[in-house]
Design an enzyme around this catalytic site. Structure first.
Site, mmCIF file in Angstrom:
data_model
loop_
_atom_site.group_PDB
_atom_site.id
_atom_site.type_symbol
_atom_site.label_atom_id
_atom_site.label_comp_id
_atom_site.label_asym_id
_atom_site.label_seq_id
_atom_site.Cartn_x
_atom_site.Cartn_y
_atom_site.Cartn_z
ATOM 1 N N SER A 261 0.829 -1.218 0.000
ATOM 2 C CA SER A 261 0.000 0.000 0.000
ATOM 3 C C SER A 261 0.861 1.265 0.000
ATOM 4 O O SER A 261 0.591 2.206 -0.767
ATOM 5 C CB SER A 261 -0.972 -0.003 1.179
ATOM 6 O OG SER A 261 -0.294 -0.204 2.392
ATOM 7 N N HIS A 291 -1.745 -8.879 1.952
ATOM 8 C CA HIS A 291 -1.416 -7.615 2.637
ATOM 9 C C HIS A 291 -2.529 -7.313 3.647
ATOM 10 O O HIS A 291 -2.796 -8.104 4.532
ATOM 11 C CB HIS A 291 -1.235 -6.535 1.558
ATOM 12 C CG HIS A 291 -0.717 -5.216 2.043
ATOM 13 N ND1 HIS A 291 0.025 -5.061 3.178
ATOM 14 C CD2 HIS A 291 -0.831 -3.952 1.515
ATOM 15 C CE1 HIS A 291 0.347 -3.775 3.336
ATOM 16 N NE2 HIS A 291 -0.179 -3.084 2.350
ATOM 17 N N HIS A 337 6.186 -12.705 7.034
ATOM 18 C CA HIS A 337 6.332 -11.296 6.646
ATOM 19 C C HIS A 337 7.422 -11.166 5.593
ATOM 20 O O HIS A 337 8.370 -11.948 5.583
ATOM 21 C CB HIS A 337 6.682 -10.434 7.869
ATOM 22 C CG HIS A 337 6.424 -8.990 7.643
ATOM 23 N ND1 HIS A 337 7.369 -8.135 7.120
ATOM 24 C CD2 HIS A 337 5.300 -8.256 7.817
ATOM 25 C CE1 HIS A 337 6.832 -6.930 7.008
ATOM 26 N NE2 HIS A 337 5.581 -6.963 7.424
ATOM 27 N N ASP A 392 -1.610 -8.835 11.833
ATOM 28 C CA ASP A 392 -2.977 -9.272 11.533
ATOM 29 C C ASP A 392 -3.406 -10.498 12.336
ATOM 30 O O ASP A 392 -4.595 -10.799 12.422
ATOM 31 C CB ASP A 392 -3.100 -9.580 10.031
ATOM 32 C CG ASP A 392 -2.805 -8.355 9.196
ATOM 33 O OD1 ASP A 392 -3.326 -7.286 9.532
ATOM 34 O OD2 ASP A 392 -2.032 -8.462 8.226
HETATM 35 C C1 LIG Z 1 3.366 -12.023 4.273
HETATM 36 C C2 LIG Z 1 3.811 -12.965 3.160
HETATM 37 C C3 LIG Z 1 3.008 -12.642 1.900
HETATM 38 C C4 LIG Z 1 5.298 -12.709 2.907
HETATM 39 O O1 LIG Z 1 5.639 -13.397 1.734
HETATM 40 P P1 LIG Z 1 7.157 -13.734 1.373
HETATM 41 O O2 LIG Z 1 8.026 -12.567 1.665
HETATM 42 O O3 LIG Z 1 7.160 -14.256 -0.016
HETATM 43 O O4 LIG Z 1 7.465 -14.868 2.434
HETATM 44 P P2 LIG Z 1 8.565 -16.022 2.360
HETATM 45 O O5 LIG Z 1 9.778 -15.567 1.624
HETATM 46 O O6 LIG Z 1 8.739 -16.525 3.737
HETATM 47 O O7 LIG Z 1 7.832 -17.118 1.465
HETATM 48 C C5 LIG Z 1 8.482 -18.313 1.128
HETATM 49 C C6 LIG Z 1 7.444 -19.392 0.969
HETATM 50 O O8 LIG Z 1 6.817 -19.626 2.231
HETATM 51 C C7 LIG Z 1 5.407 -19.495 2.088
HETATM 52 N N1 LIG Z 1 4.825 -18.870 3.268
HETATM 53 C C8 LIG Z 1 5.167 -17.691 3.834
HETATM 54 N N2 LIG Z 1 4.321 -17.403 4.859
HETATM 55 C C9 LIG Z 1 3.448 -18.440 4.933
HETATM 56 C C10 LIG Z 1 2.320 -18.707 5.740
HETATM 57 N N3 LIG Z 1 1.921 -17.867 6.702
HETATM 58 N N4 LIG Z 1 1.642 -19.867 5.533
HETATM 59 C C11 LIG Z 1 2.031 -20.723 4.562
HETATM 60 N N5 LIG Z 1 3.071 -20.505 3.733
HETATM 61 C C12 LIG Z 1 3.766 -19.363 3.924
HETATM 62 C C13 LIG Z 1 5.231 -18.575 0.887
HETATM 63 O O9 LIG Z 1 3.924 -18.679 0.349
HETATM 64 C C14 LIG Z 1 6.337 -19.062 -0.027
HETATM 65 O O10 LIG Z 1 5.894 -20.254 -0.618
HETATM 66 P P3 LIG Z 1 6.254 -20.595 -2.172
HETATM 67 O O11 LIG Z 1 7.757 -20.547 -2.250
HETATM 68 O O12 LIG Z 1 5.675 -21.952 -2.370
HETATM 69 O O13 LIG Z 1 5.608 -19.527 -2.993
HETATM 70 C C15 LIG Z 1 3.610 -14.445 3.591
HETATM 71 O O14 LIG Z 1 4.308 -14.682 4.788
HETATM 72 C C16 LIG Z 1 2.143 -14.822 3.757
HETATM 73 O O15 LIG Z 1 1.500 -15.165 2.771
HETATM 74 N N6 LIG Z 1 1.607 -14.739 5.021
HETATM 75 C C17 LIG Z 1 0.194 -14.979 5.236
HETATM 76 C C18 LIG Z 1 -0.624 -13.759 4.856
HETATM 77 C C19 LIG Z 1 -0.431 -12.624 5.848
HETATM 78 O O16 LIG Z 1 -0.502 -12.817 7.047
HETATM 79 N N7 LIG Z 1 -0.222 -11.427 5.321
HETATM 80 C C20 LIG Z 1 -0.072 -10.231 6.143
HETATM 81 C C21 LIG Z 1 1.329 -9.767 6.179
HETATM 82 S S1 LIG Z 1 1.541 -8.422 7.329
#
Ligand SMILES: CC(C)(COP(=O)(O)OP(=O)(O)OC[C@H]1O[C@@H](n2cnc3c(N)ncnc32)[C@H](O)[C@@H]1OP(=O)(O)O)[C@@H](O)C(=O)NCCC(=O)NCCS
Length: 456
Positions: A261, A291, A337, A392
């Site tokens: 955002s 997000h 994150h 969250d």
């Molecule tokens: C926030 C988020 C999008 C960050 O993504 P990112 O920087 O790509 O995170 P990572 O580098 O740790 O991701 C590596 C892998 O772990 C997975 N992963 C990360 N967090 C995860 C979670 N909470 N549950 C399951 N899998 C998760 C990713 O989907 C990714 O999988 P892939 O390689 O098969 O695509 C991710 O942690 C997520 O999807 N969290 C859940 C949604 C959420 O709470 N969002 C609010 C953020 S403030």
């Protein structure tokens, strides 16, 4: 103006000396030339110094770790979490003015801090509360634009529509059409920003009452502070809920510049789109489940756990449920994150609030159990860089406890808070004359050819 340095980051304490000290805009008028000089000197002295190497992983992987943005209002440390102008969340809770001593910070104080880098006095915060209240009236066409949408429209869609309808008032757009000079861009940006920050709680509460309370709107109480009045307009007057709203609005305001955002607003505003256009774009990014929408997803997910397994689910059953979610190809919302590598301090302060005010709430107990169960499972997956809970993971159960149970609405609250961080930075973007954002993109073929060349 008397100032004294403190050991706390770059924050400078301000002592009240004259009536004009109560006026935020005149504070900025003093600060802007200083900061313009500072940026000029940075460019002259260090403009050609390297800040790191870019790898193909970074380009393919969503630009993680690339330093590519200037964002003055806050800075995120992977282990320590967010600092607003140098202040951590516990420091903000200690130093920013509150309604009652030891209470939660007033979000207006945080806005002052974000804009000026200074901890305001209670008098300054009260003056800003009044100013925001005086800027909060909404033209009728905004309500009509929202009313044109079906009640089933997602609250975030209604919110963006409301913000776009407010845009017709943009001072920046008018000033630009009238040929304003670049040196003065920040002034109508400031006016738009303060108007927008003042107006979003009114629009947001209208959406809540329209969608969930048969359209019975609650009038503003202009004697209340920003957070309390927002909670009041939503229909919640419990003093603990008012404190929760102040905390909520403070901690969701800003999370440095690279999140979807904030970055979106900064990018769109770099084309000299006004604050309404830029913030509207940011809201559309916030509405994504990875997000801001994650707060909705968390509560819905927690409720699905309760529905299927009951509130007193055993640890073993909870583990099974988490694995079931992961095996069905979904993420566990509220964990992980893009930057943080430890428990989010925004989670911790909400947990502290819950321990104080609702220790026996069954959903809070479930959230606490998830804190034990989820991180080891995500670690076991082997690919998750941060298994710890984020902001969250906690917010929904607190709101639910005080009666704000409609999870689909939660991201709107996040959006109201984000207006403060995003707009503060947009004012500085224009004050510092930051240019059009235009990073270079490449194709896979370009990457292949490049690596062949360098390895030849
Ligand atoms: C926030 C988020 C999008 C960050 O993504 P990112 O920087 O790509 O995170 P990572 O580098 O740790 O991701 C590596 C892998 O772990 C997975 N992963 C990360 N967090 C995860 C979670 N909470 N549950 C399951 N899998 C998760 C990713 O989907 C990714 O999988 P892939 O390689 O098969 O695509 C991710 O942690 C997520 O999807 N969290 C859940 C949604 C959420 O709470 N969002 C609010 C953020 S403030």
């Amino acid at each position: 103006m008397a100032q004294q340095s403190t050991s706390l980051g770059s924050v400078r304490w301000l002592q009240i000396q004259s009536a004009s000290d109560l006026d935020l805009r005149s504070q900025l008028e003093e600060l802007i030339p200083e900061q313009q000089e500072c940026l000029k000197k940075l460019k002259t002295d260090y403009g050609k110094v390297q800040l790191g190497n870019i790898t193909a992983d970074m380009v393919i992987g969503g630009m993680r770790g690339i330093i590519g943005l200037l964002w003055e209002t806050s800075l995120l440390d992977p282990d320590e979490g967010i600092r607003f102008r140098g202040l951590s969340i516990p420091e903000c809770q200690k130093l920013l003015p509150a309604v009652n001593p030891g209470g939660q910070p007033l979000p207006e104080g945080l806005l002052w801090l974000l804009l000026t880098g200074k901890v305001p006095s209670k008098e300054q915060v009260d003056a800003l509360s009044k100013e925001l209240s005086s800027r909060s009236s909404i033209p009728d066409h905004v309500y009509k634009a929202i009313d044109a949408l079906p009640l089933s429209a997602h609250p975030m869609t209604q919110f963006t529509t409301g913000v776009m309808a407010l845009q017709v008032q943009s001072e920046f757009q008018k000033a630009y059409e009238n040929g304003i000079s670049k040196a003065k861009f920040w002034e109508p940006t400031y006016e738009d920003s303060l108007n927008l920050i003042a107006q979003v709680p009114v629009v947001a509460s209208y959406i809540y009452r329209r969608t969930y309370k048969n359209g019975q709107v609650v009038a503003a109480n202009k004697s209340l502070d920003y957070g309390a009045n927002f909670s009041h307009m939503l229909g919640f007057d419990d003093p603990q809920m008012l404190e929760l709203m102040r905390l909520y609005l403070t901690i969701h305001s800003d999370h440095e510049g690279g999140n979807v955002s904030a970055h979106t607003a900064h990018l769109v505003a770099s084309a000299l789109s006004d604050p309404y256009l830029s913030f509207g774009a940011a809201l559309n990014g916030l509405a994504g489940p990875l997000h801001g929408l994650a707060n909705q997803e968390v509560l819905l997910w927690i409720k699905s756990v309760v529905e299927e397994c009951g509130e007193n689910i055993t640890t073993e059953h909870l583990k099974d449920y988490v694995w079931k979610t992961l095996k069905s190809g979904k993420v566990v919302p509220g964990f992980g994150h893009g930057v943080l590598r430890k428990t989010d301090p925004r989670y911790t302060c909400q947990r502290e609030f819950a321990l104080k005010h609702l220790p026996d709430d069954p959903l809070f107990k479930l959230v606490s159990k998830l804190y034990e169960v989820v991180p080891p499972i995500l670690t076991e997956l082997g690919k998750v860089k941060n298994p710890w809970p984020n902001v969250d993971a906690h917010s929904g159960v607190l709101l639910n406890h005080f009666g704000l149970k409609e999870a689909r609405y939660y991201t709107v609250l996040f959006g109201v808070s984000r207006s403060m961080g995003i707009c503060s930075q947009l004012i500085w973007d224009r004050a510092l004359g930051l240019p059009l954002e235009r990073p270079k993109s490449v194709t896979m073929e370009w990457l292949e050819n490049h690596f062949k060349k360098v390895s030849a």
